[in-house]
Design an enzyme around this catalytic site. Structure first.
Site, PDB file in Angstrom:
ATOM      1  N   SER A 246       0.851  -1.200   0.000  1.00 43.56           N
ATOM      2  CA  SER A 246       0.000   0.000   0.000  1.00 43.56           C
ATOM      3  C   SER A 246       0.879   1.240   0.000  1.00 43.56           C
ATOM      4  O   SER A 246       2.032   1.190   0.455  1.00 43.56           O
ATOM      5  CB  SER A 246      -0.867  -0.013   1.263  1.00 43.56           C
ATOM      6  OG  SER A 246      -1.520   1.225   1.425  1.00 43.56           O
TER       7      SER A 246
ATOM      8  N   TYR B 269      -2.184  -1.063  10.560  1.00 55.85           N
ATOM      9  CA  TYR B 269      -2.295  -1.397   9.130  1.00 55.85           C
ATOM     10  C   TYR B 269      -1.077  -0.868   8.362  1.00 55.85           C
ATOM     11  O   TYR B 269      -0.428  -1.603   7.610  1.00 55.85           O
ATOM     12  CB  TYR B 269      -3.590  -0.812   8.549  1.00 55.85           C
ATOM     13  CG  TYR B 269      -3.693  -1.011   7.056  1.00 55.85           C
ATOM     14  CD1 TYR B 269      -3.920  -2.278   6.532  1.00 55.85           C
ATOM     15  CD2 TYR B 269      -3.520   0.059   6.162  1.00 55.85           C
ATOM     16  CE1 TYR B 269      -3.992  -2.481   5.152  1.00 55.85           C
ATOM     17  CE2 TYR B 269      -3.591  -0.135   4.788  1.00 55.85           C
ATOM     18  CZ  TYR B 269      -3.831  -1.403   4.294  1.00 55.85           C
ATOM     19  OH  TYR B 269      -3.888  -1.614   2.942  1.00 55.85           O
TER      20      TYR B 269
HETATM   21  N1  LIG Z   1      -8.870  -0.878  -1.128  1.00 50.79           N
HETATM   22  C1  LIG Z   1      -7.883  -0.043  -0.814  1.00 50.79           C
HETATM   23  O1  LIG Z   1      -8.089   1.175  -0.644  1.00 50.79           O
HETATM   24  C2  LIG Z   1      -6.468  -0.573  -0.703  1.00 50.79           C
HETATM   25  C3  LIG Z   1      -5.408   0.338  -0.791  1.00 50.79           C
HETATM   26  C4  LIG Z   1      -4.115  -0.131  -0.685  1.00 50.79           C
HETATM   27  C5  LIG Z   1      -3.875  -1.477  -0.509  1.00 50.79           C
HETATM   28  N2  LIG Z   1      -4.919  -2.343  -0.422  1.00 50.79           N
HETATM   29  C6  LIG Z   1      -4.624  -3.767  -0.207  1.00 50.79           C
HETATM   30  O2  LIG Z   1      -5.198  -4.500  -1.266  1.00 50.79           O
HETATM   31  C7  LIG Z   1      -5.413  -5.843  -0.844  1.00 50.79           C
HETATM   32  C8  LIG Z   1      -6.798  -6.282  -1.277  1.00 50.79           C
HETATM   33  O3  LIG Z   1      -7.745  -5.518  -0.560  1.00 50.79           O
HETATM   34  P1  LIG Z   1      -9.130  -5.053  -1.182  1.00 50.79           P
HETATM   35  O4  LIG Z   1      -9.114  -3.590  -1.207  1.00 50.79           O
HETATM   36  O5  LIG Z   1      -9.420  -5.786  -2.420  1.00 50.79           O
HETATM   37  O6  LIG Z   1     -10.091  -5.485   0.017  1.00 50.79           O
HETATM   38  P2  LIG Z   1     -11.389  -6.410   0.066  1.00 50.79           P
HETATM   39  O7  LIG Z   1     -12.337  -6.040  -1.010  1.00 50.79           O
HETATM   40  O8  LIG Z   1     -11.840  -6.328   1.488  1.00 50.79           O
HETATM   41  O9  LIG Z   1     -10.811  -7.871  -0.224  1.00 50.79           O
HETATM   42  C9  LIG Z   1     -10.055  -8.562   0.738  1.00 50.79           C
HETATM   43  C10 LIG Z   1      -9.938 -10.020   0.325  1.00 50.79           C
HETATM   44  O10 LIG Z   1      -9.185 -10.709   1.332  1.00 50.79           O
HETATM   45  C11 LIG Z   1      -9.906 -11.865   1.733  1.00 50.79           C
HETATM   46  N3  LIG Z   1      -9.657 -12.189   3.131  1.00 50.79           N
HETATM   47  C12 LIG Z   1      -9.898 -11.399   4.206  1.00 50.79           C
HETATM   48  N4  LIG Z   1      -9.616 -12.069   5.331  1.00 50.79           N
HETATM   49  C13 LIG Z   1      -9.189 -13.307   4.949  1.00 50.79           C
HETATM   50  C14 LIG Z   1      -8.780 -14.461   5.653  1.00 50.79           C
HETATM   51  N5  LIG Z   1      -8.737 -14.485   7.000  1.00 50.79           N
HETATM   52  N6  LIG Z   1      -8.436 -15.562   4.960  1.00 50.79           N
HETATM   53  C15 LIG Z   1      -8.500 -15.562   3.604  1.00 50.79           C
HETATM   54  N7  LIG Z   1      -8.872 -14.498   2.873  1.00 50.79           N
HETATM   55  C16 LIG Z   1      -9.219 -13.385   3.555  1.00 50.79           C
HETATM   56  C17 LIG Z   1     -11.370 -11.508   1.509  1.00 50.79           C
HETATM   57  O11 LIG Z   1     -12.137 -12.681   1.293  1.00 50.79           O
HETATM   58  P3  LIG Z   1     -13.073 -13.419   2.359  1.00 50.79           P
HETATM   59  O12 LIG Z   1     -13.755 -12.362   3.164  1.00 50.79           O
HETATM   60  O13 LIG Z   1     -13.993 -14.215   1.493  1.00 50.79           O
HETATM   61  O14 LIG Z   1     -12.148 -14.277   3.149  1.00 50.79           O
HETATM   62  C18 LIG Z   1     -11.288 -10.710   0.221  1.00 50.79           C
HETATM   63  O15 LIG Z   1     -11.279 -11.582  -0.868  1.00 50.79           O
HETATM   64  C19 LIG Z   1      -5.190  -5.841   0.661  1.00 50.79           C
HETATM   65  O16 LIG Z   1      -3.915  -6.379   0.952  1.00 50.79           O
HETATM   66  C20 LIG Z   1      -5.240  -4.371   1.028  1.00 50.79           C
HETATM   67  O17 LIG Z   1      -4.485  -4.088   2.180  1.00 50.79           O
HETATM   68  C21 LIG Z   1      -6.209  -1.924  -0.522  1.00 50.79           C
END
Ligand SMILES: NC(=O)c1ccc[n+]([C@@H]2O[C@H](COP(=O)([O-])OP(=O)(O)OC[C@H]3O[C@@H](n4cnc5c(N)ncnc54)[C@H](OP(=O)(O)O)[C@@H]3O)[C@@H](O)[C@H]2O)c1
Length: 273
Positions: free
Chosen positions: A146, A159
């Site tokens: 991130s 985080y």
């Molecule tokens: N969105 C942003 O603004 C942003 C910015 C910078 C970086 N990121 C990073 O991008 C990555 C993806 O995030 P996203 O934004 O796509 O968030 P998201 O929509 O909440 O997706 C998170 C994913 O992780 C899975 N997950 C959560 N807990 C888990 C567990 N205990 N075991 C297995 N899978 C798990 C969830 O699936 P289930 O709930 O089905 O398990 C979901 O598929 C993350 O590493 C986040 O830190 C996001």
């Protein structure tokens, strides 16, 4: 199909049931022989698997419902991969979560879950899959970090620290992997509309995480730039020019200026929530 992307034998994507992980699967569907989807919600993975097979009827899709915070489940999953003869040459360590609010008021179980997911699971899977990639002389680790990894963020203290780990770890193994044919990339997005915000919110918070829409990058662009970064063997990708510019500015600022800027966020007192 994006012709400039290499054809991966097998891509393993964690956190594939939503957000960026789902988008990685969609964009990789025509560039892989096999895709392995991992998350906890098996219904979502099942739906995505059907969509991927529609887009590429030759694609072999495996999906596993795994709670990646649980070490035993991770170990069982790694064993299952071997039993299926799966040998990923692309690991997208994408699963991650946040927790929004002051550190002292956080619930420990949620913080612990975040540490286990953002750090332990990512490190464990990398450790388990790298040896075969090195042995075969090709492969890639794409760790989703991130923009938060390069600055301390009040209200996202743990985080941002977990993401500092991800970026540092990725840079270090990238240097260790030089000459092996395996590359490592840290994807450092700014804000993206996914389920991230709602997961990060605490139960007693009704309002949205403050953030300027201007800085949001579409998830399609984040993933496309990450995959392009892999092709170009980049160490880090800050997707979108606004985030690229923000990252450049942050890296030029002295730590005193960072402290001043980050310390002026609108403070949420316990009575506000
Ligand atoms: N969105 C942003 O603004 C942003 C910015 C910078 C970086 N990121 C990073 O991008 C990555 C993806 O995030 P996203 O934004 O796509 O968030 P998201 O929509 O909440 O997706 C998170 C994913 O992780 C899975 N997950 C959560 N807990 C888990 C567990 N205990 N075991 C297995 N899978 C798990 C969830 O699936 P289930 O709930 O089905 O398990 C979901 O598929 C993350 O590493 C986040 O830190 C996001």
């Amino acid at each position: 199909m994006t012709e400039s992307y290499p054809l991966y034998r097998s891509a393993l994507i964690t956190g594939a049931s939503a957000g960026l992980g789902e988008e990685f699967a969609l964009q990789l569907a025509e560039n892989c022989h096999q895709i392995i989807l991992v998350a906890r919600r098996s219904d979502k993975l099942h739906e995505l698997a059907s969509e991927l097979r529609k887009r590429n009827p030759n694609l072999d899709v495996l999906h596993f419902a795994v709670d990646l915070t649980n070490q035993q489940e991770r170990e069982d999953f790694i064993t299952l991969l071997v039993e299926h003869g799966a040998q990923p040459d692309l690991l997208v360590n994408n699963a991650g979560m946040g927790d929004y609010g002051e550190f002292v008021q956080a619930e420990w179980p949620k913080l612990e879950q975040m540490l286990k997911l953002n750090i332990n699971a990512l490190t464990h899977l990398t450790h388990a899959l790298l040896p075969k990639m090195i042995e075969s002389g090709s492969g890639a680790i794409l760790n989703v970090s991130s923009l938060a990894s390069i600055l301390p963020i009040p209200d996202f203290a743990v985080y941002a620290a977990t993401k500092a780990y991800v970026t540092s770890f990725t840079e270090a193994i990238r240097m260790e992997l030089k000459g092996t044919g395996v590359n490592a990339l840290a994807l450092c997005p700014g804000p993206v509309h996914t389920e991230f915000g709602s997961v990060a919110m605490r139960d007693d918070q009704q309002n949205k995480i403050p953030g300027k829409e201007f800085f949001y990058t579409p998830k399609e662009q984040v993933v496309a730039e990450a995959l392009d970064g892999l092709v170009k063997d980049r160490a880090r990708v800050y997707p979108g020019w606004k985030i690229g510019l923000a990252a450049a500015a942050i890296s030029l600022l002295p730590v005193v200026a960072i402290r001043l800027i980050m310390g002026t966020r609108p403070r949420k007192l316990p009575t506000d929530v």
